[in-house]
Design an enzyme around this catalytic site. Structure first.
Site, PDB file in Angstrom:
ATOM      1  NE  ARG A  67      -4.283  -1.334   0.107  1.00 31.33           N
ATOM      2  CZ  ARG A  67      -4.452  -2.351  -0.751  1.00 31.33           C
ATOM      3  NH1 ARG A  67      -3.514  -2.629  -1.628  1.00 31.33           N
ATOM      4  NH2 ARG A  67      -5.568  -3.062  -0.743  1.00 31.33           N
ATOM      5  CG  HIS A  82      -2.700  -0.531  -6.861  1.00 38.07           C
ATOM      6  ND1 HIS A  82      -3.095   0.136  -5.718  1.00 38.07           N
ATOM      7  CD2 HIS A  82      -2.912  -1.854  -6.589  1.00 38.07           C
ATOM      8  CE1 HIS A  82      -3.521  -0.731  -4.812  1.00 38.07           C
ATOM      9  NE2 HIS A  82      -3.421  -1.952  -5.325  1.00 38.07           N
TER      10      HIS A  82
HETATM   11  P1  NDP Z   1      -2.021 -11.374   5.300  1.00 42.71           P
HETATM   12  O1  NDP Z   1      -3.011 -10.803   6.230  1.00 42.71           O
HETATM   13  O2  NDP Z   1      -2.179 -12.801   4.874  1.00 42.71           O
HETATM   14  O3  NDP Z   1      -0.556 -11.247   5.911  1.00 42.71           O
HETATM   15  C1  NDP Z   1      -0.140 -10.108   6.600  1.00 42.71           C
HETATM   16  C2  NDP Z   1       1.251 -10.336   7.163  1.00 42.71           C
HETATM   17  O4  NDP Z   1       1.741  -9.100   7.689  1.00 42.71           O
HETATM   18  C3  NDP Z   1       1.262 -11.349   8.323  1.00 42.71           C
HETATM   19  O5  NDP Z   1       2.432 -12.121   8.281  1.00 42.71           O
HETATM   20  C4  NDP Z   1       1.290 -10.427   9.546  1.00 42.71           C
HETATM   21  O6  NDP Z   1       1.891 -10.991  10.709  1.00 42.71           O
HETATM   22  C5  NDP Z   1       2.151  -9.294   9.028  1.00 42.71           C
HETATM   23  N1  NDP Z   1       1.952  -8.084   9.845  1.00 42.71           N
HETATM   24  C6  NDP Z   1       0.798  -7.411  10.084  1.00 42.71           C
HETATM   25  N2  NDP Z   1       1.016  -6.383  10.923  1.00 42.71           N
HETATM   26  C7  NDP Z   1       2.332  -6.411  11.218  1.00 42.71           C
HETATM   27  C8  NDP Z   1       3.163  -5.617  12.063  1.00 42.71           C
HETATM   28  N3  NDP Z   1       2.673  -4.594  12.770  1.00 42.71           N
HETATM   29  N4  NDP Z   1       4.467  -5.950  12.146  1.00 42.71           N
HETATM   30  C9  NDP Z   1       4.971  -6.995  11.473  1.00 42.71           C
HETATM   31  N5  NDP Z   1       4.236  -7.795  10.645  1.00 42.71           N
HETATM   32  C10 NDP Z   1       2.926  -7.493  10.532  1.00 42.71           C
HETATM   33  O7  NDP Z   1      -1.997 -10.414   4.020  1.00 42.71           O
HETATM   34  P2  NDP Z   1      -1.698 -10.802   2.494  1.00 42.71           P
HETATM   35  O8  NDP Z   1      -0.380 -11.470   2.425  1.00 42.71           O
HETATM   36  O9  NDP Z   1      -2.861 -11.486   1.881  1.00 42.71           O
HETATM   37  O10 NDP Z   1      -1.651  -9.338   1.817  1.00 42.71           O
HETATM   38  C11 NDP Z   1      -0.747  -8.340   2.252  1.00 42.71           C
HETATM   39  C12 NDP Z   1      -1.117  -7.000   1.616  1.00 42.71           C
HETATM   40  O11 NDP Z   1      -0.790  -6.972   0.228  1.00 42.71           O
HETATM   41  C13 NDP Z   1      -2.606  -6.642   1.613  1.00 42.71           C
HETATM   42  O12 NDP Z   1      -3.005  -6.158   2.878  1.00 42.71           O
HETATM   43  C14 NDP Z   1      -2.706  -5.600   0.537  1.00 42.71           C
HETATM   44  O13 NDP Z   1      -2.560  -4.304   1.089  1.00 42.71           O
HETATM   45  C15 NDP Z   1      -1.500  -5.888  -0.368  1.00 42.71           C
HETATM   46  N6  NDP Z   1      -1.927  -6.252  -1.722  1.00 42.71           N
HETATM   47  C16 NDP Z   1      -1.507  -5.475  -2.787  1.00 42.71           C
HETATM   48  C17 NDP Z   1      -1.859  -5.789  -4.085  1.00 42.71           C
HETATM   49  C18 NDP Z   1      -1.354  -5.015  -5.228  1.00 42.71           C
HETATM   50  O14 NDP Z   1      -1.784  -5.222  -6.378  1.00 42.71           O
HETATM   51  N7  NDP Z   1      -0.416  -4.092  -5.052  1.00 42.71           N
HETATM   52  C19 NDP Z   1      -2.709  -6.950  -4.373  1.00 42.71           C
HETATM   53  C20 NDP Z   1      -3.081  -7.727  -3.195  1.00 42.71           C
HETATM   54  C21 NDP Z   1      -2.700  -7.363  -1.930  1.00 42.71           C
HETATM   55  P3  NDP Z   1       1.296 -12.327  11.397  1.00 42.71           P
HETATM   56  O15 NDP Z   1       1.683 -13.446  10.452  1.00 42.71           O
HETATM   57  O16 NDP Z   1       1.986 -12.402  12.688  1.00 42.71           O
HETATM   58  O17 NDP Z   1      -0.197 -12.122  11.480  1.00 42.71           O
HETATM   59  C1  OXD Z   2      -5.841  -5.770  -3.189  1.00 41.90           C
HETATM   60  C2  OXD Z   2      -5.321  -4.871  -4.219  1.00 41.90           C
HETATM   61  O1  OXD Z   2      -5.752  -5.455  -1.996  1.00 41.90           O
HETATM   62  O2  OXD Z   2      -5.595  -5.107  -5.424  1.00 41.90           O
HETATM   63  O3  OXD Z   2      -6.345  -6.853  -3.551  1.00 41.90           O
HETATM   64  O4  OXD Z   2      -4.618  -3.924  -3.903  1.00 41.90           O
END
Ligand code: NDP
Ligand code: OXD
Length: 312
Positions: free
Chosen positions: A227, A275
């Protein structure tokens, strides 16, 4: 009844596909003639302020996005479970982006491109993948997929998550206390975190200064596919100018679309995509949410429900 409320995608096409998959279960769009009190599920992407008005019998909200930060900030978000998109096709697409940019920076694309432009024959041998450490912030669905696909390429892999996520072949770090140690041996920093109050602005000058120096010629690299709220763009511009960072790949921005006058556009070693790192495909999205809806109507629990307290 399932109501669709999608912006920036072809809502009509999604509605047709859902109607076909779920028939005879009713599927409606905004503007159709229906009683809001009959809506049990709403499927949203960038919902407007009135999106949830009158939905008094809502059972769940389905999010087209994997990231739900904007949805959770909706001022009238009903207090029902939010189910986010989790899908192998989406993960594959994100890993495609990550692998492409990691390998590009590892092989010093910026340097050789500049040499070519200058007609300069300058032999320089990049380190092997084994000598290069990729550190991934966020070891959830997308982070775990990325390490599975990077591992066969031989990179040293490091991860950072909120809680410990032990994965074979990956040196894991967790929590604020281990953040600096994680950064200290990272050459290529990949951001796959959700945007929460804790992670906002994490890609900043202080973080960049803690990355390993001497691993990659030209300096360490950042790749942000999560993001725009994670990055301080003024810090990135400065770090790329003064060599604190060797390069940056950015798919997301503080303001999207990236304003035409952003200095990022013109920085040679900044690689911008609009994006598009990963998209939720209609075919897999319809299959995924239809299954969840049918299962839930049959009394099974919802899956991939967002923890609102954690913010992801
Ligand atoms: P998940 O919820 O599966 O994973 C999130 C990870 O981040 C977990 O390992 C979590 O830790 C960790 N995390 C959360 N908060 C913290 C913190 N404060 N400190 C350290 N680690 C933290 O998310 P996804 O993998 O599915 O997706 C991640 C992000 O990717 C989405 O939220 C979205 O914003 C972005 N995205 C972007 C896209 C694009 O086209 N650019 C497309 C799709 C997604 P823990 O394992 O301990 O819970
Ligand atoms: C998502 C994205 O969060 O496309 O899926 O950014």
């Amino acid at each position: 009844m399932l109501l669709l409320h999608l912006s920036d995608v072809d809502e009509a096409s999604w509605a047709r596909a859902f109607a076909e998959k779920l028939a005879p279960y009713p599927v409606v769009r905004r503007g159709d003639d229906f009683d809001p009190a009959d809506v049990r599920y709403i499927f949203v992407w960038k919902p407007g302020p009135d999106a949830f008005n009158g939905l008094t019998n809502l059972a769940a909200i389905f999010s087209l996005g994997a990231g739900v930060d904007a949805l959770l900030r909706h001022p009238r978000l009903p207090d029902v479970p939010v189910v986010r998109f989790v899908d192998a096709d989406l993960s594959q697409r994100m890993s495609d982006y990550v692998v492409a940019h990691v390998t590009m920076h590892h092989r010093q694309y910026s340097r050789f491109r500049a040499d070519q432009k200058a007609h300069r024959w300058s032999q320089f041998y990049p380190p092997s993948a084994q000598q290069t450490n990729v550190g991934i912030m966020g070891m959830g669905v997308l982070g775990q997929d990325a390490v599975q696909r990077l591992r066969p390429l031989g990179f040293g892999l490091r991860s950072w998550s909120r809680t410990p996520r032990p994965i074979e072949g990956v040196t894991g770090f967790s929590g604020d206390a281990e953040f600096d140690t994680f950064l200290a041996k990272t050459d290529i920093l990949v951001n796959l975190l959700p945007l929460t109050p804790q992670t906002a602005g994490i890609l900043n000058a202080e973080t960049f200064a803690k990355l390993r120096r001497g691993g990659l010629e030209g300096g360490p690299v950042i790749i942000n596919a999560a993001r725009g709220g994670h990055q301080k763009e003024a810090d990135i511009v400065r770090a790329l100018a003064d060599g604190v960072l060797g390069a940056a790949s950015l798919d997301v921005f503080e303001v999207e679309p990236l304003p035409k006058d952003s200095p990022l556009w013109d920085i040679e070693n900044c690689y911008i995509t609009p994006h598009v790192a990963a998209i939720s495909s209609e075919a897999s999205g319809v299959a995924y949410f239809s299954r969840i809806l049918v299962d839930h109507e049959a009394g099974k629990p919802l899956v991939n429900v967002v923890d609102r307290g954690r913010g992801y």
